[in-house]
Design an enzyme around this catalytic site. Structure first.
Site, short mmCIF file in Angstrom:
data_model
loop_
_atom_site.label_atom_id
_atom_site.label_comp_id
_atom_site.label_asym_id
_atom_site.label_seq_id
_atom_site.Cartn_x
_atom_site.Cartn_y
_atom_site.Cartn_z
N SER A 157 -8.81 -0.40 6.60
CA SER A 157 -8.79 -1.38 7.68
C SER A 157 -7.41 -1.50 8.30
O SER A 157 -7.26 -2.15 9.32
CB SER A 157 -9.24 -2.74 7.16
OG SER A 157 -8.31 -3.23 6.20
N ASP A 212 -16.94 -10.63 -3.76
CA ASP A 212 -17.63 -9.57 -4.48
C ASP A 212 -17.09 -9.37 -5.90
O ASP A 212 -17.86 -9.11 -6.82
CB ASP A 212 -17.54 -8.25 -3.69
CG ASP A 212 -16.12 -7.88 -3.34
OD1 ASP A 212 -15.51 -8.60 -2.53
OD2 ASP A 212 -15.60 -6.87 -3.85
N SER A 239 1.18 -9.87 -0.51
CA SER A 239 0.84 -8.45 -0.47
C SER A 239 1.17 -7.76 0.84
O SER A 239 1.28 -6.52 0.88
CB SER A 239 -0.64 -8.25 -0.79
OG SER A 239 -1.46 -8.91 0.16
N LYS A 249 0.80 -1.22 0.00
CA LYS A 249 0.00 0.00 0.00
C LYS A 249 0.84 1.28 0.00
O LYS A 249 0.36 2.33 -0.45
CB LYS A 249 -0.93 0.01 1.22
CG LYS A 249 -2.06 -1.00 1.17
CD LYS A 249 -3.14 -0.58 0.22
CE LYS A 249 -4.39 -1.44 0.38
NZ LYS A 249 -5.50 -0.99 -0.49
N GLY A 295 -15.80 -13.43 0.94
CA GLY A 295 -15.91 -12.09 0.33
C GLY A 295 -15.66 -12.14 -1.16
O GLY A 295 -14.64 -11.64 -1.65
N GLU A 350 -9.65 -14.19 -3.97
CA GLU A 350 -10.49 -13.60 -2.94
C GLU A 350 -10.78 -14.63 -1.85
O GLU A 350 -10.78 -15.83 -2.12
CB GLU A 350 -11.84 -13.16 -3.52
CG GLU A 350 -11.79 -11.97 -4.44
CD GLU A 350 -13.20 -11.52 -4.82
OE1 GLU A 350 -13.56 -10.38 -4.47
OE2 GLU A 350 -13.91 -12.30 -5.47
#
Length: 334
Positions: free
Chosen positions: A94, A226, A320, A69, A224, A220
């Site tokens: 989060s 989505d 990640s 990030k 979750g 995923e």
């Protein structure tokens, strides 16, 4: 160029392109040079034998703040005007984007206000505060973090830096894949976790431009799904806020911009269970000697669980992040 409705908002915002290209990723890499870490690419004969392929692990758990990030956050903040940096920035996250924005703000002489869920891992909250950020908490199951973040930004004159829904964030995240391919050469497939979709969108932008025909595979948590559902529907859909150990992927709906990119560039999305993620974290710790957080291990989990079929000869996997406290790590793997 036209302003992005989802981008940094508030006084001092700049116009941004609505499409992310390989040139944007390369420009982000130039901005990050000497600021972000060029993270290692690990190999393991044991992993190769288990997977049945040559596997290259891009270890973003060694990035600043312990996750990819920082790449996107610094790329976005570095483009703000001196006046806006003086006023400050806001973000909602989060945990990992929270830390990234807090550190990027500190590096650029600014300050950050971060909206975080009440149940964010304590290690992530402590690190965010340690970088000098002000933390505002909310209930992730009843509150709207985007609305809270926008209200704070408007009231205080802050630039809002979203966790994934912005071209500069996406381009910054894509530098992870850019570095990986610069080191490994062409790969047949690249696996990366999908939460809001920024890492995958940036990675896919870079990888498909550099290696035509590379298979982009998103991963995923089963609770979750989505993005998988959205791809099937042809538009972003919303699922209940996921209850999963992969808190960084506990997203109810993909971003519109990230989904538009991923819908075009992804080959597939596969799902992993919490138990498969735990097994991948255990393997990474015992055999690779690295610590991963649950979200950070999800792409590795898909590989170890045999969810990629057929598996091509040379595969890249993005680890990640590694932001997990000792007590939580022991609890998860106990």
């Amino acid at each position: 160029m036209t302003p992005s409705p989802s981008g940094p908002s508030g006084p001092g915002s700049t116009d941004v392109p609505d499409v992310v290209t390989l040139d944007d990723v390369r420009d982000a890499a130039r901005r990050l040079a000497g600021v972000a870490h060029r993270t290692p690419v690990l190999r393991s004969r044991t992993l190769d034998a288990l997977a049945g392929a040559e596997v290259h692990l891009k270890c973003e758990n060694f990035q600043r703040v312990g996750a990819f990030k920082f790449r996107g956050a610094y790329n976005a903040l570095s483009r703000l005007s001196p006046q806006q940096l003086a006023r400050g920035v806001a973000a909602y996250s989060s945990g990992n984007h929270a830390q990234a924005v807090a550190l990027a703000a500190r590096e650029l002489g600014s300050h950050a206000v971060i909206v975080m869920p009440e149940d964010s891992p304590e290690s992530k909250r402590a690190a965010t505060a340690g970088y000098g950020a002000e933390i505002v908490t909310y209930d992730r199951y009843t509150g709207d973090r985007v609305a809270i973040g926008r209200q704070l930004a408007e009231e205080r004159g802050l630039a809002l830096i979203p966790p994934y829904e912005h071209p500069h964030i996406i381009a910054g995240q894509g530098t992870a894949a850019l570095e990986l391919l610069e080191e490994t050469g062409p790969l047949d497939a690249l696996l990366a976790p999908v939460g809001g979709g920024g890492l995958m969108a940036g990675s896919a932008t870079a990888a498909t431009a550099l290696v035509p025909g590379i298979r982009m595979i998103g991963v995923e948590p089963e609770a979750g799904d989505d993005t998988l559902r959205s791809l099937a529907a042809g538009h972003p859909v919303t699922v209940p806020v996921p209850h999963t150990i992969a808190d960084g992927q506990a997203i109810a709906t993909p971003g519109e911009l990230t989904f538009a990119i991923n819908r075009r560039l992804l080959d597939s999305v596969v799902l992993v269970t919490d138990d498969e993620i735990r097994a991948a974290m255990k393997f990474a710790f015992e055999r690779l000697k690295i610590v991963t957080e649950p979200s950070g291990a999800s792409a590795l989990a898909a590989l170890l669980a045999g969810h990629i079929s057929p598996l091509p000869p040379r595969v890249g996997v993005i680890i990640s992040g590694g932001n997990v406290g000792l007590e939580r790590f022991v609890e998860l793997l106990g």
